[in-house]
Design an enzyme around this catalytic site. Structure first.
Site, PDB file in Angstrom:
ATOM      1  N   ASN A   1      50.309  41.717  46.613  1.00  0.00           N
ATOM      2  CA  ASN A   1      50.127  41.101  47.884  1.00  0.00           C
ATOM      3  C   ASN A   1      50.467  39.792  46.723  1.00  0.00           C
ATOM      4  OD1 ASN A   1      47.300  40.154  47.648  1.00  0.00           O
ATOM      5  ND2 ASN A   1      46.872  42.239  46.236  1.00  0.00           N
ATOM      6  N   ARG A   2      49.996  38.140  47.022  1.00  0.00           N
ATOM      7  CA  ARG A   2      49.738  37.006  46.935  1.00  0.00           C
ATOM      8  C   ARG A   2      49.469  36.127  48.282  1.00  0.00           C
ATOM      9  NH1 ARG A   2      55.842  37.156  46.977  1.00  0.00           N
ATOM     10  NH2 ARG A   2      56.862  35.816  48.993  1.00  0.00           N
TER      11      ARG A   2
ATOM     12  N   PHE B   1      44.037  34.455  49.684  1.00  0.00           N
ATOM     13  CA  PHE B   1      42.215  34.262  49.967  1.00  0.00           C
ATOM     14  C   PHE B   1      42.864  33.781  51.453  1.00  0.00           C
ATOM     15  CE2 PHE B   1      40.574  33.969  45.998  1.00  0.00           C
ATOM     16  CZ  PHE B   1      40.529  35.420  45.417  1.00  0.00           C
TER      17      PHE B   1
ATOM     18  N   ASN C   1      41.232  44.207  38.849  1.00  0.00           N
ATOM     19  CA  ASN C   1      41.504  42.967  39.850  1.00  0.00           C
ATOM     20  C   ASN C   1      42.722  43.805  40.099  1.00  0.00           C
ATOM     21  OD1 ASN C   1      42.188  41.301  41.990  1.00  0.00           O
ATOM     22  ND2 ASN C   1      40.512  40.559  41.862  1.00  0.00           N
TER      23      ASN C   1
ATOM     24  N   ASN D   1      46.181  35.064  42.075  1.00  0.00           N
ATOM     25  CA  ASN D   1      46.886  34.227  43.757  1.00  0.00           C
ATOM     26  C   ASN D   1      46.582  32.588  43.773  1.00  0.00           C
ATOM     27  OD1 ASN D   1      48.547  36.073  43.945  1.00  0.00           O
ATOM     28  ND2 ASN D   1      47.312  36.907  45.044  1.00  0.00           N
ATOM     29  N   THR D   2      45.232  32.665  43.205  1.00  0.00           N
ATOM     30  CA  THR D   2      44.601  30.743  43.579  1.00  0.00           C
ATOM     31  C   THR D   2      45.060  30.747  41.845  1.00  0.00           C
ATOM     32  OG1 THR D   2      42.975  31.574  44.471  1.00  0.00           O
ATOM     33  CG2 THR D   2      42.790  29.826  44.113  1.00  0.00           C
TER      34      THR D   2
ATOM     35  N   LYS E   1      34.148  40.242  38.627  1.00  0.00           N
ATOM     36  CA  LYS E   1      34.936  41.273  39.121  1.00  0.00           C
ATOM     37  C   LYS E   1      36.530  40.962  38.279  1.00  0.00           C
ATOM     38  CE  LYS E   1      38.248  42.868  42.265  1.00  0.00           C
ATOM     39  NZ  LYS E   1      38.573  43.082  43.848  1.00  0.00           N
TER      40      LYS E   1
ATOM     41  N   PHE F   1      40.290  44.364  51.969  1.00  0.00           N
ATOM     42  CA  PHE F   1      40.270  45.414  53.452  1.00  0.00           C
ATOM     43  C   PHE F   1      39.987  44.800  54.703  1.00  0.00           C
ATOM     44  CE2 PHE F   1      40.701  48.208  56.637  1.00  0.00           C
ATOM     45  CZ  PHE F   1      41.544  48.404  56.675  1.00  0.00           C
TER      46      PHE F   1
ATOM     47  N   SER G   1      41.806  36.950  41.043  1.00  0.00           N
ATOM     48  CA  SER G   1      42.518  37.135  41.633  1.00  0.00           C
ATOM     49  C   SER G   1      43.645  36.758  41.119  1.00  0.00           C
ATOM     50  CB  SER G   1      42.700  36.433  43.323  1.00  0.00           C
ATOM     51  OG  SER G   1      42.075  37.857  43.900  1.00  0.00           O
TER      52      SER G   1
HETATM   53  C1  LIG Z   1      46.604  43.562  50.351  1.00  0.00           C
HETATM   54  C2  LIG Z   1      45.010  43.038  49.261  1.00  0.00           C
HETATM   55  C3  LIG Z   1      44.515  42.507  49.138  1.00  0.00           C
HETATM   56  C4  LIG Z   1      43.214  42.365  48.309  1.00  0.00           C
HETATM   57  N1  LIG Z   1      42.443  41.421  48.491  1.00  0.00           N
HETATM   58  C5  LIG Z   1      41.616  40.597  47.231  1.00  0.00           C
HETATM   59  C6  LIG Z   1      40.550  40.088  47.483  1.00  0.00           C
HETATM   60  O1  LIG Z   1      40.397  39.253  48.316  1.00  0.00           O
HETATM   61  N2  LIG Z   1      39.665  39.505  46.961  1.00  0.00           N
HETATM   62  C7  LIG Z   1      39.499  40.605  45.575  1.00  0.00           C
HETATM   63  O2  LIG Z   1      38.546  40.468  45.063  1.00  0.00           O
HETATM   64  N3  LIG Z   1      40.442  41.852  46.154  1.00  0.00           N
HETATM   65  C8  LIG Z   1      41.674  42.091  46.342  1.00  0.00           C
HETATM   66  N4  LIG Z   1      42.252  42.658  46.345  1.00  0.00           N
HETATM   67  C9  LIG Z   1      41.975  43.964  45.330  1.00  0.00           C
HETATM   68  C10 LIG Z   1      41.923  44.962  45.111  1.00  0.00           C
HETATM   69  O3  LIG Z   1      40.070  44.773  45.892  1.00  0.00           O
HETATM   70  C11 LIG Z   1      41.590  46.072  43.865  1.00  0.00           C
HETATM   71  O4  LIG Z   1      40.939  45.660  43.055  1.00  0.00           O
HETATM   72  C12 LIG Z   1      43.275  46.267  43.918  1.00  0.00           C
HETATM   73  O5  LIG Z   1      43.946  46.597  44.716  1.00  0.00           O
HETATM   74  C13 LIG Z   1      43.052  47.456  43.511  1.00  0.00           C
HETATM   75  O6  LIG Z   1      42.634  48.907  43.800  1.00  0.00           O
HETATM   76  P1  LIG Z   1      43.766  49.663  44.152  1.00  0.00           P
HETATM   77  O7  LIG Z   1      44.802  50.109  43.267  1.00  0.00           O
HETATM   78  O8  LIG Z   1      43.314  50.842  44.900  1.00  0.00           O
HETATM   79  O9  LIG Z   1      44.503  48.316  45.461  1.00  0.00           O
HETATM   80  C14 LIG Z   1      43.433  43.247  46.903  1.00  0.00           C
HETATM   81  C15 LIG Z   1      44.600  43.997  46.973  1.00  0.00           C
HETATM   82  C16 LIG Z   1      45.105  43.965  47.996  1.00  0.00           C
HETATM   83  C17 LIG Z   1      45.975  44.576  48.078  1.00  0.00           C
END
Ligand SMILES: Cc1cc2nc3c(=O)[nH]c(=O)nc-3n(C[C@H](O)[C@H](O)[C@H](O)COP(=O)(O)O)c2cc1C
Length: 370
Positions: A113-114, A117, A246, A178-179, A217, A66, A176
Protein backbone atom coordinates in the site's frame (compact mmCIF):
# COMPACT_ATOMS: atom_id res chain seq x y z
CA UNK A 1 -23.37 -17.84 9.86
CA UNK A 2 -20.41 -15.46 9.57
CA UNK A 3 -18.40 -18.18 7.84
CA UNK A 4 -21.22 -18.75 5.37
CA UNK A 5 -21.52 -15.04 4.51
CA UNK A 6 -17.75 -14.79 4.21
CA UNK A 7 -17.58 -17.76 1.84
CA UNK A 8 -20.17 -16.07 -0.39
CA UNK A 9 -18.71 -12.57 -0.32
CA UNK A 10 -14.95 -13.12 -0.51
CA UNK A 11 -14.70 -14.46 -4.10
CA UNK A 12 -16.73 -11.43 -5.24
CA UNK A 13 -14.58 -8.97 -3.28
CA UNK A 14 -11.42 -10.53 -4.71
CA UNK A 15 -12.59 -9.68 -8.22
CA UNK A 16 -12.85 -5.99 -7.33
CA UNK A 17 -10.08 -3.43 -7.20
CA UNK A 18 -8.60 -3.87 -3.66
CA UNK A 19 -9.62 -0.43 -2.49
CA UNK A 20 -13.19 -0.81 -3.76
CA UNK A 21 -13.30 -4.21 -2.01
CA UNK A 22 -12.19 -2.58 1.23
CA UNK A 23 -14.91 0.06 0.94
CA UNK A 24 -17.52 -2.69 0.40
CA UNK A 25 -16.17 -4.59 3.40
CA UNK A 26 -16.55 -1.49 5.60
CA UNK A 27 -20.16 -1.09 4.38
CA UNK A 28 -20.89 -4.74 5.21
CA UNK A 29 -19.29 -4.37 8.66
CA UNK A 30 -21.51 -1.37 9.37
CA UNK A 31 -24.54 -3.59 8.78
CA UNK A 32 -23.05 -6.44 10.83
CA UNK A 33 -22.55 -4.22 13.86
CA UNK A 34 -26.21 -3.14 14.04
CA UNK A 35 -27.64 -6.65 13.67
CA UNK A 36 -28.89 -8.18 16.93
CA UNK A 37 -26.87 -11.11 18.22
CA UNK A 38 -26.52 -13.58 21.04
CA UNK A 39 -23.81 -12.66 23.55
CA UNK A 40 -20.46 -14.18 22.51
CA UNK A 41 -18.97 -16.76 24.89
CA UNK A 42 -16.15 -15.21 26.95
CA UNK A 43 -12.56 -15.88 25.89
CA UNK A 44 -10.62 -18.67 27.57
CA UNK A 45 -9.13 -17.01 30.70
CA UNK A 46 -5.68 -18.42 29.81
CA UNK A 47 -5.64 -16.00 26.85
CA UNK A 48 -6.13 -12.90 29.02
CA UNK A 49 -3.25 -10.41 29.02
CA UNK A 50 -2.59 -7.48 31.34
CA UNK A 51 -0.43 -4.91 29.57
CA UNK A 52 0.22 -1.18 30.06
CA UNK A 53 -2.52 -0.97 32.65
CA UNK A 54 -5.24 -2.57 30.49
CA UNK A 55 -6.96 -5.95 30.79
CA UNK A 56 -7.13 -7.56 27.35
CA UNK A 57 -9.59 -10.49 27.05
CA UNK A 58 -7.28 -12.07 24.46
CA UNK A 59 -4.00 -10.99 22.85
CA UNK A 60 -5.17 -10.62 19.24
CA UNK A 61 -5.91 -7.15 17.87
CA UNK A 62 -6.76 -5.74 14.47
CA UNK A 63 -3.88 -3.51 13.37
CA UNK A 64 -4.18 0.11 12.25
CA UNK A 65 -5.25 0.82 8.69
CA UNK A 66 -8.34 -1.36 8.36
CA UNK A 67 -10.71 0.94 10.28
CA UNK A 68 -8.99 4.25 9.64
CA UNK A 69 -11.98 6.35 10.65
CA UNK A 70 -13.44 4.34 13.53
CA UNK A 71 -16.54 3.30 11.60
CA UNK A 72 -16.70 -0.42 12.44
CA UNK A 73 -15.17 -0.86 15.90
CA UNK A 74 -18.05 -2.94 17.25
CA UNK A 75 -18.14 -5.26 14.23
CA UNK A 76 -14.41 -5.94 14.64
CA UNK A 77 -14.74 -6.67 18.35
CA UNK A 78 -17.73 -8.88 17.62
CA UNK A 79 -15.53 -11.02 15.35
CA UNK A 80 -13.47 -11.96 18.40
CA UNK A 81 -10.57 -9.51 18.34
CA UNK A 82 -9.38 -8.56 21.84
CA UNK A 83 -8.80 -4.95 20.74
CA UNK A 84 -8.73 -2.74 17.67
CA UNK A 85 -6.58 0.20 16.59
CA UNK A 86 -8.36 3.03 14.80
CA UNK A 87 -6.38 5.20 12.37
CA UNK A 88 -4.02 6.48 11.32
CA UNK A 89 -5.85 9.74 11.97
CA UNK A 90 -4.37 13.05 10.84
CA UNK A 91 -5.50 16.40 12.31
CA UNK A 92 -7.08 17.67 9.09
CA UNK A 93 -9.07 15.56 6.66
CA UNK A 94 -6.75 14.27 3.94
CA UNK A 95 -7.42 12.30 0.76
CA UNK A 96 -4.11 10.45 0.64
CA UNK A 97 -2.20 9.66 -2.55
CA UNK A 98 -3.82 9.14 -5.95
CA UNK A 99 -5.19 5.74 -6.95
CA UNK A 100 -4.20 3.01 -7.66
CA UNK A 101 -2.42 2.87 -4.31
CA UNK A 102 -3.34 -0.55 -2.91
CA UNK A 103 -2.14 -3.83 -4.46
CA UNK A 104 -3.06 -7.39 -3.55
CA UNK A 105 -0.12 -9.77 -4.06
CA UNK A 106 -2.29 -12.87 -4.08
CA UNK A 107 0.51 -15.30 -4.93
CA UNK A 108 2.48 -14.07 -1.92
CA UNK A 109 -0.43 -13.54 0.54
CA UNK A 110 0.79 -9.97 0.80
CA UNK A 111 -0.33 -6.40 0.16
CA UNK A 112 1.56 -3.32 -0.97
CA UNK A 113 0.00 0.00 0.00
CA UNK A 114 0.96 3.57 -0.64
CA UNK A 115 -2.29 5.06 0.62
CA UNK A 116 -0.55 8.03 2.26
CA UNK A 117 -3.00 8.39 5.15
CA UNK A 118 -6.45 9.06 3.79
CA UNK A 119 -8.21 10.28 6.95
CA UNK A 120 -11.46 12.04 7.82
CA UNK A 121 -9.45 14.07 10.34
CA UNK A 122 -9.61 14.52 14.13
CA UNK A 123 -13.01 16.20 14.42
CA UNK A 124 -15.04 13.71 12.36
CA UNK A 125 -13.44 10.61 13.87
CA UNK A 126 -13.66 11.95 17.41
CA UNK A 127 -17.37 12.75 17.01
CA UNK A 128 -17.99 9.15 15.86
CA UNK A 129 -15.99 7.63 18.74
CA UNK A 130 -17.72 9.83 21.31
CA UNK A 131 -21.04 8.25 20.30
CA UNK A 132 -19.84 4.79 21.37
CA UNK A 133 -17.67 5.88 24.30
CA UNK A 134 -19.73 3.94 26.88
CA UNK A 135 -19.50 0.63 24.99
CA UNK A 136 -17.03 -2.07 26.07
CA UNK A 137 -13.90 -3.07 24.14
CA UNK A 138 -10.33 -1.79 23.98
CA UNK A 139 -9.79 0.86 21.29
CA UNK A 140 -6.35 2.23 20.44
CA UNK A 141 -5.98 5.50 18.57
CA UNK A 142 -3.19 5.67 15.98
CA UNK A 143 -2.00 9.21 15.28
CA UNK A 144 0.06 11.00 12.69
CA UNK A 145 0.82 14.59 11.73
CA UNK A 146 -0.61 16.38 8.72
CA UNK A 147 1.35 15.69 5.55
CA UNK A 148 2.17 19.39 5.31
CA UNK A 149 2.93 20.47 8.84
CA UNK A 150 5.22 23.15 10.24
CA UNK A 151 5.47 21.30 13.56
CA UNK A 152 4.85 17.56 13.46
CA UNK A 153 5.23 16.88 17.21
CA UNK A 154 2.53 19.53 17.85
CA UNK A 155 0.16 17.64 15.54
CA UNK A 156 0.64 14.40 17.53
CA UNK A 157 0.20 16.23 20.84
CA UNK A 158 -3.00 17.76 19.46
CA UNK A 159 -4.28 14.26 18.69
CA UNK A 160 -3.67 13.20 22.30
CA UNK A 161 -5.58 16.23 23.55
CA UNK A 162 -8.54 15.56 21.23
CA UNK A 163 -8.86 11.80 21.74
CA UNK A 164 -7.90 11.43 25.43
CA UNK A 165 -11.55 11.01 26.44
CA UNK A 166 -12.22 8.08 24.05
CA UNK A 167 -8.84 6.33 23.63
CA UNK A 168 -7.76 3.32 25.68
CA UNK A 169 -4.22 3.74 24.37
CA UNK A 170 -2.36 5.82 21.78
CA UNK A 171 -0.07 4.62 19.00
CA UNK A 172 2.36 7.23 17.72
CA UNK A 173 3.00 6.25 14.14
CA UNK A 174 6.44 7.34 12.96
CA UNK A 175 6.96 4.44 10.60
CA UNK A 176 4.63 4.51 7.58
CA UNK A 177 6.76 4.61 4.45
CA UNK A 178 4.28 6.66 2.43
CA UNK A 179 4.63 10.11 3.98
CA UNK A 180 7.91 11.78 2.97
CA UNK A 181 10.13 12.51 5.98
CA UNK A 182 7.87 10.76 8.51
CA UNK A 183 10.29 7.98 9.36
CA UNK A 184 12.98 10.60 10.10
CA UNK A 185 11.08 11.11 13.37
CA UNK A 186 12.55 7.76 14.45
CA UNK A 187 16.01 9.43 14.53
CA UNK A 188 17.41 10.16 17.97
CA UNK A 189 17.00 13.92 18.51
CA UNK A 190 13.73 14.24 16.61
CA UNK A 191 12.32 11.25 18.50
CA UNK A 192 13.36 12.61 21.87
CA UNK A 193 11.59 15.91 21.20
CA UNK A 194 8.51 14.10 19.86
CA UNK A 195 8.25 11.80 22.87
CA UNK A 196 8.76 14.64 25.34
CA UNK A 197 5.95 16.68 23.80
CA UNK A 198 3.54 13.79 23.28
CA UNK A 199 4.02 12.53 26.83
CA UNK A 200 3.61 16.05 28.22
CA UNK A 201 0.26 16.29 26.37
CA UNK A 202 -0.73 12.90 27.81
CA UNK A 203 0.20 13.97 31.33
CA UNK A 204 -1.98 17.08 31.07
CA UNK A 205 -4.91 15.00 29.77
CA UNK A 206 -4.42 12.48 32.62
CA UNK A 207 -5.91 14.90 35.11
CA UNK A 208 -9.28 14.80 33.35
CA UNK A 209 -9.42 11.42 31.65
CA UNK A 210 -7.04 9.11 33.52
CA UNK A 211 -3.62 7.97 32.33
CA UNK A 212 -3.68 6.79 28.71
CA UNK A 213 -0.74 4.58 27.65
CA UNK A 214 1.36 5.91 24.76
CA UNK A 215 3.04 3.41 22.42
CA UNK A 216 5.45 4.06 19.57
CA UNK A 217 5.03 2.19 16.27
CA UNK A 218 8.31 1.53 14.48
CA UNK A 219 9.47 0.28 11.08
CA UNK A 220 10.99 -3.16 10.41
CA UNK A 221 13.70 -1.61 8.22
CA UNK A 222 15.79 -0.04 11.00
CA UNK A 223 19.43 -0.88 11.55
CA UNK A 224 20.27 -2.30 14.98
CA UNK A 225 22.13 0.92 15.76
CA UNK A 226 18.94 2.89 15.01
CA UNK A 227 16.94 0.47 17.15
CA UNK A 228 19.41 0.94 20.03
CA UNK A 229 18.80 4.70 19.90
CA UNK A 230 15.01 4.31 19.76
CA UNK A 231 14.91 1.95 22.73
CA UNK A 232 17.28 4.18 24.69
CA UNK A 233 15.05 7.24 24.09
CA UNK A 234 11.88 5.26 24.74
CA UNK A 235 13.21 3.94 28.04
CA UNK A 236 14.55 7.31 29.14
CA UNK A 237 11.27 9.05 28.36
CA UNK A 238 9.32 6.13 29.86
CA UNK A 239 6.91 5.35 27.07
CA UNK A 240 4.36 2.61 27.78
CA UNK A 241 5.10 0.25 24.90
CA UNK A 242 6.32 -0.35 21.38
CA UNK A 243 4.52 -1.71 18.32
CA UNK A 244 6.84 -3.70 16.03
CA UNK A 245 6.28 -3.26 13.14
CA UNK A 246 4.82 -1.26 10.32
CA UNK A 247 5.12 -2.32 6.65
CA UNK A 248 8.52 -2.74 4.96
CA UNK A 249 10.02 -0.90 2.01
CA UNK A 250 12.23 -3.93 1.34
CA UNK A 251 11.26 -6.57 -1.22
CA UNK A 252 12.24 -10.16 -0.33
CA UNK A 253 13.56 -12.07 -3.36
CA UNK A 254 10.93 -14.76 -2.74
CA UNK A 255 8.07 -12.52 -3.98
CA UNK A 256 6.34 -13.99 -7.06
CA UNK A 257 3.41 -11.68 -7.74
CA UNK A 258 3.69 -9.33 -10.75
CA UNK A 259 2.79 -6.34 -8.50
CA UNK A 260 5.80 -6.98 -6.24
CA UNK A 261 7.74 -3.97 -7.50
CA UNK A 262 5.00 -1.41 -6.87
CA UNK A 263 6.38 1.28 -4.55
CA UNK A 264 4.90 1.39 -1.02
CA UNK A 265 4.85 -0.64 2.17
CA UNK A 266 4.74 -4.43 1.96
CA UNK A 267 2.73 -6.39 4.54
CA UNK A 268 1.57 -9.98 5.07
CA UNK A 269 3.44 -13.27 4.96
CA UNK A 270 6.70 -11.94 3.44
CA UNK A 271 6.97 -9.46 6.35
CA UNK A 272 6.71 -12.13 9.03
CA UNK A 273 10.40 -13.02 9.51
CA UNK A 274 11.78 -9.49 9.21
CA UNK A 275 9.27 -8.01 11.67
CA UNK A 276 9.68 -10.91 14.12
CA UNK A 277 13.47 -10.49 14.11
CA UNK A 278 13.05 -6.76 14.80
CA UNK A 279 10.56 -7.57 17.57
CA UNK A 280 13.01 -9.98 19.24
CA UNK A 281 15.85 -7.48 18.97
CA UNK A 282 13.60 -4.82 20.55
CA UNK A 283 12.48 -7.20 23.31
CA UNK A 284 16.06 -8.02 24.30
CA UNK A 285 16.87 -4.31 24.50
CA UNK A 286 13.82 -3.28 26.57
CA UNK A 287 14.74 -5.56 29.50
CA UNK A 288 11.09 -5.73 30.56
CA UNK A 289 10.75 -1.96 30.96
CA UNK A 290 7.60 -1.96 28.82
CA UNK A 291 5.57 -4.47 26.78
CA UNK A 292 5.63 -4.92 23.00
CA UNK A 293 2.92 -5.53 20.43
CA UNK A 294 4.09 -7.84 17.64
CA UNK A 295 2.64 -7.28 14.16
CA UNK A 296 3.66 -8.37 10.68
CA UNK A 297 2.62 -11.52 8.83
CA UNK A 298 0.56 -13.13 11.60
CA UNK A 299 -1.90 -15.49 9.88
CA UNK A 300 -2.34 -18.45 12.27
CA UNK A 301 -2.04 -19.53 15.91
CA UNK A 302 1.51 -20.73 15.17
CA UNK A 303 2.67 -17.36 13.85
CA UNK A 304 0.87 -15.57 16.72
CA UNK A 305 2.71 -17.75 19.26
CA UNK A 306 5.96 -17.09 17.41
CA UNK A 307 5.44 -13.36 17.92
CA UNK A 308 4.78 -13.92 21.62
CA UNK A 309 7.82 -16.16 22.02
CA UNK A 310 9.89 -13.53 20.19
CA UNK A 311 8.86 -10.96 22.82
CA UNK A 312 5.31 -9.73 22.21
CA UNK A 313 2.73 -9.42 24.97
CA UNK A 314 0.02 -8.73 22.37
CA UNK A 315 -0.27 -9.46 18.65
CA UNK A 316 -1.96 -7.63 15.78
CA UNK A 317 -2.75 -8.56 12.20
CA UNK A 318 -4.24 -6.97 9.14
CA UNK A 319 -3.23 -8.51 5.79
CA UNK A 320 -4.16 -12.11 6.66
CA UNK A 321 -7.65 -10.84 7.53
CA UNK A 322 -7.98 -9.92 3.83
CA UNK A 323 -6.86 -13.36 2.64
CA UNK A 324 -8.30 -15.62 5.32
CA UNK A 325 -11.53 -13.87 6.22
CA UNK A 326 -13.87 -13.18 9.07
CA UNK A 327 -13.36 -16.36 11.06
CA UNK A 328 -9.62 -15.83 11.43
CA UNK A 329 -9.71 -14.32 14.94
CA UNK A 330 -11.74 -17.24 16.29
CA UNK A 331 -9.45 -19.76 14.57
CA UNK A 332 -6.29 -18.14 15.93
CA UNK A 333 -7.71 -18.07 19.46
CA UNK A 334 -8.73 -21.74 19.35
CA UNK A 335 -5.26 -22.60 18.05
CA UNK A 336 -3.62 -20.57 20.82
CA UNK A 337 -5.48 -22.52 23.50
CA UNK A 338 -4.35 -25.79 21.83
CA UNK A 339 -0.74 -24.62 21.64
CA UNK A 340 -0.79 -23.53 25.28
CA UNK A 341 -1.72 -27.05 26.30
CA UNK A 342 0.97 -28.59 24.04
CA UNK A 343 3.74 -26.27 25.27
CA UNK A 344 2.71 -26.46 28.94
CA UNK A 345 2.40 -22.69 29.37
CA UNK A 346 -0.29 -22.16 32.06
CA UNK A 347 -1.05 -18.76 30.52
CA UNK A 348 -0.07 -17.17 27.25
CA UNK A 349 1.70 -14.34 29.05
CA UNK A 350 4.21 -16.92 30.34
CA UNK A 351 5.50 -17.48 26.78
CA UNK A 352 6.58 -13.88 26.15
CA UNK A 353 10.21 -13.72 25.04
CA UNK A 354 10.86 -17.47 25.44
CA UNK A 355 12.55 -17.60 22.01
CA UNK A 356 13.71 -13.98 21.67
CA UNK A 357 17.40 -14.89 21.62
CA UNK A 358 16.83 -17.50 18.88
CA UNK A 359 14.90 -15.02 16.71
CA UNK A 360 17.40 -12.23 17.23
CA UNK A 361 20.35 -14.50 16.34
CA UNK A 362 18.64 -15.87 13.23
CA UNK A 363 18.48 -19.43 14.61
CA UNK A 364 14.70 -19.22 14.19
CA UNK A 365 13.41 -17.83 10.90
CA UNK A 366 10.47 -18.00 8.50
CA UNK A 367 11.44 -21.53 7.38
CA UNK A 368 10.37 -22.84 10.78
CA UNK A 369 6.80 -21.67 10.16
CA UNK A 370 6.01 -22.51 6.52
C1 LIG B 1 -3.82 -1.34 3.46
C2 LIG B 1 -3.01 -1.07 4.69
C3 LIG B 1 -3.13 0.15 5.34
C4 LIG B 1 -2.40 0.41 6.49
N1 LIG B 1 -2.55 1.61 7.12
C5 LIG B 1 -1.88 1.85 8.27
C6 LIG B 1 -2.06 3.06 8.98
O1 LIG B 1 -2.87 3.91 8.60
N2 LIG B 1 -1.33 3.26 10.10
C7 LIG B 1 -0.45 2.33 10.59
O2 LIG B 1 0.18 2.55 11.63
N3 LIG B 1 -0.28 1.15 9.94
C8 LIG B 1 -0.96 0.90 8.81
N4 LIG B 1 -0.80 -0.30 8.16
C9 LIG B 1 0.19 -1.27 8.70
C10 LIG B 1 -0.47 -2.32 9.59
O3 LIG B 1 -1.05 -1.76 10.72
C11 LIG B 1 0.56 -3.38 10.01
O4 LIG B 1 1.55 -2.74 10.81
C12 LIG B 1 1.26 -4.04 8.84
O5 LIG B 1 0.35 -4.23 7.76
C13 LIG B 1 1.86 -5.40 9.20
O6 LIG B 1 0.86 -6.30 9.62
P1 LIG B 1 0.22 -7.43 8.64
O7 LIG B 1 1.35 -8.12 7.96
O8 LIG B 1 -0.58 -8.31 9.54
O9 LIG B 1 -0.64 -6.68 7.68
C14 LIG B 1 -1.53 -0.58 7.00
C15 LIG B 1 -1.42 -1.81 6.36
C16 LIG B 1 -2.15 -2.06 5.22
C17 LIG B 1 -2.02 -3.41 4.56
Amino acid sequence: MIGFLDALARPVLFRLDPEDAHEWAIRAFKILQILPRLPAPPDDPRLAVFAFGLDFPNPLGLAAGFDKNGEVIDAILRLGFGFTEVGTITPLAHGGQSRPRLFRLTRDEAVINRLGFPSQGHAAVHARLALRAQKPGIVGINLDANKVSGDRPADYAWGIEIFADVADYFAINVSSPNTPGLRDLQRADALDDLLARVLAARDIATERFGRKPVLLKIAPDLTLAELDEIIYRARTRKIDGLIVSNTTVSRPTTLRDPSANEPGGLSGQPLFALSTQMLAAAYLRTENQFPLIGVGGVDSAETAVAKIEAGASLVQLYTSFVFKGLELAGEVKRGLVRLLAQNSYPRLAGATGAAAADWASGKLNADNFR
